[in-house]
Design a protein around this motif. Sequence first.
Motif, PDB file in Angstrom:
ATOM      1  N   ALA A 149       1.154  -1.257  -0.072  1.00 42.07           N
ATOM      2  CA  ALA A 149      -0.034  -0.300  -0.117  1.00 42.07           C
ATOM      3  C   ALA A 149       1.251   1.541  -0.406  1.00 42.07           C
ATOM      4  N   GLY A 150       1.935   1.216   0.477  1.00 42.96           N
ATOM      5  CA  GLY A 150       2.931   2.410   0.648  1.00 42.96           C
ATOM      6  C   GLY A 150       3.571   2.222  -0.412  1.00 42.96           C
ATOM      7  N   LEU A 151       4.585   1.948  -1.262  1.00 41.54           N
ATOM      8  CA  LEU A 151       4.541   1.970  -2.531  1.00 41.54           C
ATOM      9  C   LEU A 151       3.602   2.514  -3.501  1.00 41.54           C
ATOM     10  N   TYR A 152       2.218   2.077  -3.434  1.00 44.43           N
ATOM     11  CA  TYR A 152       1.499   2.037  -4.745  1.00 44.43           C
ATOM     12  C   TYR A 152       0.918   3.312  -4.959  1.00 44.43           C
ATOM     13  N   LEU A 153       0.819   4.227  -2.482  1.00 41.38           N
ATOM     14  CA  LEU A 153       0.383   5.612  -2.496  1.00 41.38           C
ATOM     15  C   LEU A 153       1.659   6.441  -2.463  1.00 41.38           C
ATOM     16  N   ASN A 154       3.098   5.960  -2.602  1.00 42.46           N
ATOM     17  CA  ASN A 154       3.934   7.022  -3.138  1.00 42.46           C
ATOM     18  C   ASN A 154       4.476   7.133  -1.723  1.00 42.46           C
ATOM     19  N   SER A 155       4.353   6.786  -0.690  1.00 42.80           N
ATOM     20  CA  SER A 155       4.373   6.858   0.785  1.00 42.80           C
ATOM     21  C   SER A 155       5.715   6.979   0.627  1.00 42.80           C
TER      22      SER A 155
END
Length: 220
Positions: free
Chosen positions: A18-24
């Motif tokens: 989720a973090g990679l997908y949301l560019n966190s």
Amino acid sequence: MIKHPLFVIIACAISIGAGLYLNSSYIEIFASVIGVINVWLLARQKVINFLFGAIAVVSFMYIYFKTGLYAMVILSALQLIFNIYGWYYWVKNKGEDDTAPTIRLSTKGYVIWVSIILVTWGIWSYIQVTYTGATKPYLDAFIAVIGLAAQYLLSKKILENWHLWILMNLILIVMYLSTELYVMILLAIINLIICIDGLIEWKQSYKANRNREGATGTGF
């Protein structure tokens, strides 16, 4: 299922994905993963949870400072101290189960802690509003006070720490929505599930300990 190590592996994978997908940011993803591991180990009553807890709060300290949540920065610093103390206390007072026995607050303890939380929240909120540029002074201060109280009760192995962690995660979900920390929303939801499971497991441990020793231990 929650008790199985596979749960925490899946939870960590979801947080990373989720973090990679949301560019966190990488620090946000890292803090989320370490935080999940920390809470899962805590629910399992593993002393090593304090190591992961210390790493997590240092990471969160940086994130909160960057987003202007100054009370949360102070909370993280104090939580680091309580993680060190909790590690010492659990090891020093470990019983037959290789961990300190779980105790509960007395009625007097409930009254005292509710009073401490409300008074401290009022003082902290006033300081935030008057002397800082905190983005959400009242909510920020309330979460900080709840988290600090929960961390102290945790370090003393008092069951009611879970009640405060559950409340804190519910509030954090709202706060993270407003500050767009989306991966940390996911973390708060996962932690909420683990906290509920931890509360159930610690209750069972407390009852088993009372039945075994005939104890009625209560905390301040």
